[in-house]
Enzyme design. Structure first.
Site, PDB file in Angstrom:
ATOM      1  N   THR A 178       4.359  -3.887   1.645  1.00  0.00           N
ATOM      2  CA  THR A 178       3.762  -4.821   2.600  1.00  0.00           C
ATOM      3  C   THR A 178       4.432  -6.200   2.538  1.00  0.00           C
ATOM      4  O   THR A 178       5.003  -6.577   1.508  1.00  0.00           O
ATOM      5  CB  THR A 178       2.251  -4.972   2.268  1.00  0.00           C
ATOM      6  OG1 THR A 178       1.725  -6.082   2.967  1.00  0.00           O
ATOM      7  CG2 THR A 178       2.023  -5.223   0.778  1.00  0.00           C
ATOM      8  N   ASP A 179       4.300  -6.962   3.629  1.00  0.00           N
ATOM      9  CA  ASP A 179       4.816  -8.338   3.614  1.00  0.00           C
ATOM     10  C   ASP A 179       3.976  -9.254   2.714  1.00  0.00           C
ATOM     11  O   ASP A 179       4.425 -10.338   2.337  1.00  0.00           O
ATOM     12  CB  ASP A 179       4.901  -8.914   5.043  1.00  0.00           C
ATOM     13  CG  ASP A 179       3.574  -8.943   5.789  1.00  0.00           C
ATOM     14  OD1 ASP A 179       2.542  -8.514   5.225  1.00  0.00           O
ATOM     15  OD2 ASP A 179       3.565  -9.404   6.954  1.00  0.00           O
ATOM     16  N   GLU A 180       2.752  -8.800   2.364  1.00  0.00           N
ATOM     17  CA  GLU A 180       1.865  -9.673   1.573  1.00  0.00           C
ATOM     18  C   GLU A 180       2.422  -9.974   0.186  1.00  0.00           C
ATOM     19  O   GLU A 180       1.992 -10.932  -0.446  1.00  0.00           O
ATOM     20  CB  GLU A 180       0.477  -9.041   1.429  1.00  0.00           C
ATOM     21  CG  GLU A 180      -0.202  -8.835   2.749  1.00  0.00           C
ATOM     22  CD  GLU A 180      -1.717  -8.711   2.671  1.00  0.00           C
ATOM     23  OE1 GLU A 180      -2.309  -9.040   1.639  1.00  0.00           O
ATOM     24  OE2 GLU A 180      -2.294  -8.294   3.681  1.00  0.00           O
ATOM     25  N   TYR A 196      -4.938  -7.193  -4.237  1.00  0.00           N
ATOM     26  CA  TYR A 196      -4.217  -6.153  -3.482  1.00  0.00           C
ATOM     27  C   TYR A 196      -2.714  -6.439  -3.485  1.00  0.00           C
ATOM     28  O   TYR A 196      -1.908  -5.578  -3.856  1.00  0.00           O
ATOM     29  CB  TYR A 196      -4.734  -6.081  -2.031  1.00  0.00           C
ATOM     30  CG  TYR A 196      -3.773  -5.350  -1.098  1.00  0.00           C
ATOM     31  CD1 TYR A 196      -3.581  -3.975  -1.215  1.00  0.00           C
ATOM     32  CD2 TYR A 196      -3.057  -6.039  -0.104  1.00  0.00           C
ATOM     33  CE1 TYR A 196      -2.693  -3.300  -0.366  1.00  0.00           C
ATOM     34  CE2 TYR A 196      -2.177  -5.376   0.735  1.00  0.00           C
ATOM     35  CZ  TYR A 196      -1.993  -4.007   0.594  1.00  0.00           C
ATOM     36  OH  TYR A 196      -1.104  -3.350   1.426  1.00  0.00           O
ATOM     37  N   LYS A 213       0.460  -4.378  -5.129  1.00  0.00           N
ATOM     38  CA  LYS A 213       1.608  -3.852  -4.354  1.00  0.00           C
ATOM     39  C   LYS A 213       2.914  -4.445  -4.883  1.00  0.00           C
ATOM     40  O   LYS A 213       3.927  -3.747  -4.990  1.00  0.00           O
ATOM     41  CB  LYS A 213       1.447  -4.162  -2.854  1.00  0.00           C
ATOM     42  CG  LYS A 213       0.346  -3.412  -2.153  1.00  0.00           C
ATOM     43  CD  LYS A 213       0.515  -1.895  -2.117  1.00  0.00           C
ATOM     44  CE  LYS A 213       1.624  -1.424  -1.214  1.00  0.00           C
ATOM     45  NZ  LYS A 213       1.611   0.057  -1.049  1.00  0.00           N
TER      46      LYS A 213
HETATM   47  P1  NAD Z   1      -5.342   3.400   4.351  1.00  0.00           P
HETATM   48  O1  NAD Z   1      -6.286   2.708   3.438  1.00  0.00           O
HETATM   49  O2  NAD Z   1      -5.745   3.634   5.780  1.00  0.00           O
HETATM   50  O3  NAD Z   1      -4.962   4.834   3.752  1.00  0.00           O
HETATM   51  C1  NAD Z   1      -4.700   5.039   2.397  1.00  0.00           C
HETATM   52  C2  NAD Z   1      -4.693   6.546   2.145  1.00  0.00           C
HETATM   53  O4  NAD Z   1      -4.367   6.749   0.759  1.00  0.00           O
HETATM   54  C3  NAD Z   1      -6.041   7.214   2.390  1.00  0.00           C
HETATM   55  O5  NAD Z   1      -5.869   8.431   3.074  1.00  0.00           O
HETATM   56  C4  NAD Z   1      -6.576   7.451   0.976  1.00  0.00           C
HETATM   57  O6  NAD Z   1      -7.449   8.581   0.887  1.00  0.00           O
HETATM   58  C5  NAD Z   1      -5.276   7.671   0.205  1.00  0.00           C
HETATM   59  N1  NAD Z   1      -5.436   7.373  -1.225  1.00  0.00           N
HETATM   60  C6  NAD Z   1      -5.974   6.249  -1.770  1.00  0.00           C
HETATM   61  N2  NAD Z   1      -5.977   6.348  -3.108  1.00  0.00           N
HETATM   62  C7  NAD Z   1      -5.404   7.549  -3.414  1.00  0.00           C
HETATM   63  C8  NAD Z   1      -5.122   8.214  -4.630  1.00  0.00           C
HETATM   64  N3  NAD Z   1      -5.440   7.668  -5.813  1.00  0.00           N
HETATM   65  N4  NAD Z   1      -4.535   9.432  -4.576  1.00  0.00           N
HETATM   66  C9  NAD Z   1      -4.233  10.011  -3.375  1.00  0.00           C
HETATM   67  N5  NAD Z   1      -4.488   9.419  -2.191  1.00  0.00           N
HETATM   68  C10 NAD Z   1      -5.072   8.205  -2.215  1.00  0.00           C
HETATM   69  O7  NAD Z   1      -3.993   2.586   4.261  1.00  0.00           O
HETATM   70  P2  NAD Z   1      -2.904   2.257   5.402  1.00  0.00           P
HETATM   71  O8  NAD Z   1      -3.331   1.054   6.132  1.00  0.00           O
HETATM   72  O9  NAD Z   1      -2.588   3.504   6.113  1.00  0.00           O
HETATM   73  O10 NAD Z   1      -1.678   1.840   4.470  1.00  0.00           O
HETATM   74  C11 NAD Z   1      -0.784   2.822   3.952  1.00  0.00           C
HETATM   75  C12 NAD Z   1       0.267   2.147   3.103  1.00  0.00           C
HETATM   76  O11 NAD Z   1       0.975   1.194   3.879  1.00  0.00           O
HETATM   77  C13 NAD Z   1      -0.304   1.388   1.917  1.00  0.00           C
HETATM   78  O12 NAD Z   1       0.572   1.575   0.821  1.00  0.00           O
HETATM   79  C14 NAD Z   1      -0.281  -0.067   2.371  1.00  0.00           C
HETATM   80  O13 NAD Z   1      -0.127  -0.932   1.277  1.00  0.00           O
HETATM   81  C15 NAD Z   1       0.937  -0.082   3.262  1.00  0.00           C
HETATM   82  N6  NAD Z   1       0.924  -1.068   4.359  1.00  0.00           N
HETATM   83  C16 NAD Z   1      -0.149  -1.163   5.185  1.00  0.00           C
HETATM   84  C17 NAD Z   1      -0.093  -2.067   6.262  1.00  0.00           C
HETATM   85  C18 NAD Z   1      -1.244  -2.203   7.240  1.00  0.00           C
HETATM   86  O14 NAD Z   1      -1.221  -3.088   8.073  1.00  0.00           O
HETATM   87  N7  NAD Z   1      -2.246  -1.334   7.194  1.00  0.00           N
HETATM   88  C19 NAD Z   1       1.040  -2.871   6.447  1.00  0.00           C
HETATM   89  C20 NAD Z   1       2.108  -2.754   5.548  1.00  0.00           C
HETATM   90  C21 NAD Z   1       2.041  -1.836   4.517  1.00  0.00           C
HETATM   91  O1  DAU Z   2       0.360  -7.784   6.177  1.00  0.00           O
HETATM   92  C1  DAU Z   2       0.221  -6.417   5.888  1.00  0.00           C
HETATM   93  C2  DAU Z   2      -1.181  -6.154   5.405  1.00  0.00           C
HETATM   94  O2  DAU Z   2      -2.026  -6.236   6.543  1.00  0.00           O
HETATM   95  C3  DAU Z   2      -1.345  -4.795   4.724  1.00  0.00           C
HETATM   96  O3  DAU Z   2      -0.580  -4.785   3.557  1.00  0.00           O
HETATM   97  C4  DAU Z   2      -2.815  -4.528   4.380  1.00  0.00           C
HETATM   98  O4  DAU Z   2      -2.956  -3.223   3.868  1.00  0.00           O
HETATM   99  C5  DAU Z   2      -3.628  -4.659   5.657  1.00  0.00           C
HETATM  100  O5  DAU Z   2      -4.998  -4.502   5.354  1.00  0.00           O
HETATM  101  C6  DAU Z   2      -3.388  -6.012   6.327  1.00  0.00           C
HETATM  102  O6  DAU Z   2      -3.956  -7.080   5.523  1.00  0.00           O
HETATM  103  P1  DAU Z   2      -4.700  -8.341   6.194  1.00  0.00           P
HETATM  104  O7  DAU Z   2      -5.591  -8.924   5.172  1.00  0.00           O
HETATM  105  O8  DAU Z   2      -3.748  -9.240   6.880  1.00  0.00           O
HETATM  106  O9  DAU Z   2      -5.521  -7.547   7.338  1.00  0.00           O
HETATM  107  P2  DAU Z   2      -7.043  -7.637   7.838  1.00  0.00           P
HETATM  108  O10 DAU Z   2      -7.137  -6.783   9.061  1.00  0.00           O
HETATM  109  O11 DAU Z   2      -8.010  -7.394   6.735  1.00  0.00           O
HETATM  110  O12 DAU Z   2      -7.178  -9.152   8.275  1.00  0.00           O
HETATM  111  C7  DAU Z   2      -6.309  -9.702   9.254  1.00  0.00           C
HETATM  112  C8  DAU Z   2      -6.676 -11.177   9.403  1.00  0.00           C
HETATM  113  O13 DAU Z   2      -7.968 -11.271  10.014  1.00  0.00           O
HETATM  114  C9  DAU Z   2      -6.785 -11.918   8.089  1.00  0.00           C
HETATM  115  O14 DAU Z   2      -6.302 -13.247   8.259  1.00  0.00           O
HETATM  116  C10 DAU Z   2      -8.272 -11.933   7.786  1.00  0.00           C
HETATM  117  C11 DAU Z   2      -8.895 -11.987   9.174  1.00  0.00           C
HETATM  118  N1  DAU Z   2     -10.210 -11.305   9.321  1.00  0.00           N
HETATM  119  C12 DAU Z   2     -10.328 -10.025   8.892  1.00  0.00           C
HETATM  120  C13 DAU Z   2     -11.533  -9.362   9.019  1.00  0.00           C
HETATM  121  C14 DAU Z   2     -11.691  -7.938   8.531  1.00  0.00           C
HETATM  122  C15 DAU Z   2     -11.265 -11.981   9.930  1.00  0.00           C
HETATM  123  O15 DAU Z   2     -11.132 -13.145  10.354  1.00  0.00           O
HETATM  124  N2  DAU Z   2     -12.448 -11.313  10.054  1.00  0.00           N
HETATM  125  C16 DAU Z   2     -12.648 -10.043   9.621  1.00  0.00           C
HETATM  126  O16 DAU Z   2     -13.776  -9.510   9.739  1.00  0.00           O
END
Ligand code: NAD
Ligand code: DAU
Length: 359
Positions: free
Chosen positions: A136-138, A162, A166
């Site tokens: 992730t970019d975080e 988190y 990562k």
């Molecule tokens: P998500 O939370 O929707 O899905 C995570 C999946 O992993 C689920 O199916 C869960 O059951 C499985 N999982 C969790 N713990 C596990 C374990 N111990 N063993 C086996 N499976 C397990 O997550 P997502 O949003 O799809 O993100 C997927 C990946 O991409 C993550 O590594 C996250 O850090 C990365 N990522 C997410 C975003 C975003 O915006 N969502 C952006 C950049 C990177």
């Molecule tokens: O940048 C990549 C990341 O993006 C991934 O690595 C993470 O897995 C993914 O969850 C996401 O993280 P963020 O914290 O940026 O996403 P989230 O959707 O939780 O929040 C987006 C922005 O919105 C953040 O600034 C917090 C704000 N927010 C979020 C929620 C859930 C609100 O203002 N209100 C809310 O209820």
């Protein structure tokens, strides 16, 4: 036939990636999906592929070394695409332990199992094997308005439990690359949105609440900036890095699509108004009056902004879905999958929501 081991394939991005790969490669690949089905994992996301002969689901935990080694013993795995993680920042603030266990120790288990299966007796690795660590970019920390972008060379500076977990897993993958010449890539992507996203994350939460006339919680001043990418564009980037990425390299993935959270909420409300048919009672519910400023997230990162120059120049990837189009596609998907939303928001989600938002 190339065999992919996908971890976390029942989650949001993993399931979109599996659909993307079958659309692109059809019967010419095999996918083994390993997921332990936490609250975020949902086999409904994979209904359309579950009967394929070239798809296998294995319910296993990536922290379970024996179970993971067994999978490598049963299948000749060519590629690992490692999504499995705890992914929600707010949950990490409340309960950091499981983030370290899954994201750090789970990644270590995956690295060791792949290394054991792929390493030759002389310490070199079998041809054409690759481990792609989805990050992730975080991990790069937080930017202020006017700062430049995150590059692959930007030092890691995570702030939340988190992002710290990562960053630790990125470091482990890097250590395996540097120490063993382990064949891997790391990708660091910005915020994704699209079908199957769990409604604890901003975009699906706002869509779901707005359609029910529930409050739309905005943390702090609503001016935090995220760089949003449609999930199919992320799936495509991962595939292209698998195919063309230089071994050992890190690639940033992002859409040059920075938006303040409050702008996102207004765009969703406008788009819902445009898309809901005349006479639909939900049109009366969708309103700016629902916007509610709430207490800020602890340690809330101000701005994320990815420079995707390297992946564009070396590999030729660029985002194809414009934000307005992606939001329409996402909303359309949620309109067509009301049952999905009902199912995932029953039970445990209610408890989570009540505790998180005191609602
Ligand atoms: P998500 O939370 O929707 O899905 C995570 C999946 O992993 C689920 O199916 C869960 O059951 C499985 N999982 C969790 N713990 C596990 C374990 N111990 N063993 C086996 N499976 C397990 O997550 P997502 O949003 O799809 O993100 C997927 C990946 O991409 C993550 O590594 C996250 O850090 C990365 N990522 C997410 C975003 C975003 O915006 N969502 C952006 C950049 C990177
Ligand atoms: O940048 C990549 C990341 O993006 C991934 O690595 C993470 O897995 C993914 O969850 C996401 O993280 P963020 O914290 O940026 O996403 P989230 O959707 O939780 O929040 C987006 C922005 O919105 C953040 O600034 C917090 C704000 N927010 C979020 C929620 C859930 C609100 O203002 N209100 C809310 O209820």
């Amino acid at each position: 036939m190339r065999t992919y081991l996908v971890t976390g394939g029942a989650g949001f991005i993993g399931s979109n990636y599996i659909h993307y790969m079958f659309r692109k490669y059809g019967d010419t690949i095999r996918i083994i999906n390993v997921d332990c089905l936490t609250y975020a994992g949902n086999l409904e996301n994979l209904k359309a592929v579950e009967d394929r002969d070239n798809y296998v689901f294995v319910k296993a935990d990536i922290r379970d070394r024996e179970a993971i080694e067994k999978i490598f013993g049963e299948y000749d795995i060519d590629r690992v695409v490692h999504f499995a993680a705890e992914s929600h920042v707010d949950r990490s603030i409340r309960n950091p332990e499981v983030f370290v266990e899954t994201n750090v120790l789970g990644t270590l288990v995956m690295l060791n199992a792949a290394k054991k299966a792929w390493e030759n007796p002389d310490g070199s690795f079998k041809e054409n094997k690759k481990f792609l660590h989805v990050s992730t970019d975080e991990v790069y920390g937080s930017l202020e308005e006017g700062d430049t972008y995150f590059y692959e060379t930007t030092p890691l500076d995570p702030h939340s439990p988190y992002s710290a977990s990562k960053a630790s897993s990125d470091m482990l993958v890097k250590a395996y690359i540097d120490t063993y010449h382990f064949p891997a890539n790391i990708t660091n992507c910005s915020n994704n949105y699209g079908p199957y996203q769990f409604p604890e994350k901003l975009i699906p939460l706002i869509i779901n609440n707005a359609l029910q006339g529930k409050k739309l919680p905005v943390y702090g001043d609503g001016k935090n900036v995220r760089d949003w990418l449609y999930v199919d564009d992320h799936a495509k980037a991962i595939d292209m890095v698998q195919e063309q990425g230089r071994l050992g390299e890190r690639y940033n993935i992002g859409g040059h699509n920075e938006k303040q959270n409050i702008e996102i909420i207004h765009i969703i409300l406008d788009t819902l108004q445009e898309m809901l048919p005349k006479g639909d009672p939900r049109r009366e519910l969708v309103s700016e009056k629902l916007i509610t400023y709430v207490e800020d997230r602890k340690g809330h990162d101000r701005r994320y902004a990815i420079a995707p120059d390297k992946i564009k120049e070396e590999i030729g990837w660029y985002p194809e879905t414009m934000f307005r189009e992606g939001i329409r596609l996402t909303i359309q998907w949620f309109f067509e999958h009301e049952e999905w939303m009902k199912n995932v928001t029953s039970g445990d989600y209610q408890k989570y929501y009540a505790e998180m938002y005191q609602a």
